[in-house]
Every structure is written in structure tokens, then in C-alpha cells.
Motif scaffolding. Structure first.
Motif, PDB file in Angstrom:
ATOM      1  N   CYS A  11     -61.514  65.568 -33.397  1.00  0.00           N
ATOM      2  CA  CYS A  11     -62.403  64.468 -33.054  1.00  0.00           C
ATOM      3  C   CYS A  11     -63.711  65.021 -32.485  1.00  0.00           C
ATOM      4  O   CYS A  11     -63.687  65.877 -31.587  1.00  0.00           O
TER       5      CYS A  11
ATOM      6  N   SER B 285     -65.737  63.337 -30.725  1.00  0.00           N
ATOM      7  CA  SER B 285     -66.007  62.704 -29.427  1.00  0.00           C
ATOM      8  C   SER B 285     -65.109  63.230 -28.317  1.00  0.00           C
ATOM      9  O   SER B 285     -65.588  63.699 -27.292  1.00  0.00           O
ATOM     10  N   CYS B 286     -63.800  63.170 -28.521  1.00  0.00           N
ATOM     11  CA  CYS B 286     -62.866  63.549 -27.445  1.00  0.00           C
ATOM     12  C   CYS B 286     -62.238  64.928 -27.643  1.00  0.00           C
ATOM     13  O   CYS B 286     -61.495  65.390 -26.796  1.00  0.00           O
TER      14      CYS B 286
ATOM     15  N   CYS C  53     -60.283  58.733 -35.033  1.00  0.00           N
ATOM     16  CA  CYS C  53     -59.442  59.274 -33.959  1.00  0.00           C
ATOM     17  C   CYS C  53     -58.542  58.176 -33.396  1.00  0.00           C
ATOM     18  O   CYS C  53     -59.024  57.116 -32.996  1.00  0.00           O
TER      19      CYS C  53
ATOM     20  N   TRP D  10     -57.088  58.134 -30.631  1.00  0.00           N
ATOM     21  CA  TRP D  10     -57.223  58.014 -29.179  1.00  0.00           C
ATOM     22  C   TRP D  10     -58.506  57.299 -28.773  1.00  0.00           C
ATOM     23  O   TRP D  10     -58.501  56.479 -27.889  1.00  0.00           O
ATOM     24  N   CYS D  11     -59.639  57.648 -29.437  1.00  0.00           N
ATOM     25  CA  CYS D  11     -60.917  57.081 -28.988  1.00  0.00           C
ATOM     26  C   CYS D  11     -61.705  56.400 -30.100  1.00  0.00           C
ATOM     27  O   CYS D  11     -62.743  55.805 -29.832  1.00  0.00           O
TER      28      CYS D  11
END
Length: 119
Positions: A22, A24-25, A36, A38-39
């Protein structure tokens, strides 16, 4: 929304295991996802070593998947990769009763898909 798995399949065709990271995270994802989990961030593919350790597994004695009927028993496992992801696939190259949690494995490719064999 489904994942574009063309890069994943192309890498498997070259005998290379890739996972998504990812942007971002920074979490890693396997099997391929569209975003993703998660985010919701964007995911890019990156190669990994192809080494891992069996996290958990099951021995399938009766398959309900038409393509796997007659191949029983076979082992399906989640494999912890040192790069921080958990990968899924068959364990091949040993008898089902030889597979253990914590067993070192290495990726191999069968019919263009990643499988795991004892390291």
C-alpha cells in the motif's frame, strides 16, 4: 471493484512471486486486491524472496471444487513471508502428514500459480 491481476499473473509466469504494498499505510497484501483492505489506499506490486514459514494449514480429504476432485488429500496453507505478508497456496513436494506449522517453505509455480514446497 475487482483487482487487476495481470501484473500478478505475469510475474507468476516468469517464476517470480510478487505481493502488493500500500502506498498510503505501507502494509503488504496477498492475494491481489483492488485497494488496500486496511486503509483503501493504492496498491503496487513488488517482488519478494519466495521464502516463508507455514503459519497454518489444512489437509483437504474431500474437495468440493471441481478442479481439485481426485487430487485429495492435498494441503492448503497460509505462509508467513519475511517481507511482512501472509501468502496462500498449496504445499507440494511432501506428504500431507509431513507438513507442520513453522516448516520453512519456498515458492514454486504449478500451472502458473504459486505453491509451496519444503525449503
Amino acid at each position: 471493484m475487482s483487482a487487476d491481476i495481470s501484473a500478478y499473473r505475469a510475474a507468476c509466469g516468469r517464476g517470480e512471486l510478487v505481493i502488493q504494498r500500500c502506498t498510503s499505510c505501507d502494509r503488504r497484501v496477498h492475494l491481489p486486491e483492488a485497494a488496500c483492505p486496511w486503509c483503501g489506499g493504492d496498491l503496487g506490486f513488488e517482488p519478494v524472496s519466495g521464502e516463508g514459514v507455514v503459519h497454518t494449514f489444512t489437509v483437504v480429504h474431500r474437495s468440493f471444487a471441481p478442479g481439485y476432485r481426485g487430487r485429495e488429500p492435498y494441503v492448503m496453507a497460509w505462509v508467513d513471508l519475511p517481507e511482512g505478508a501472509r501468502a496462500f497456496g498449496h504445499v507440494v513436494g511432501c506428504a500431507p502428514d509431513e507438513v507442520r506449522i513453522g516448516m520453512p517453505v519456498r515458492v514454486t509455480f504449478v500451472d502458473g500459480l504459486p505453491h509451496w514446497r519444503p525449503a
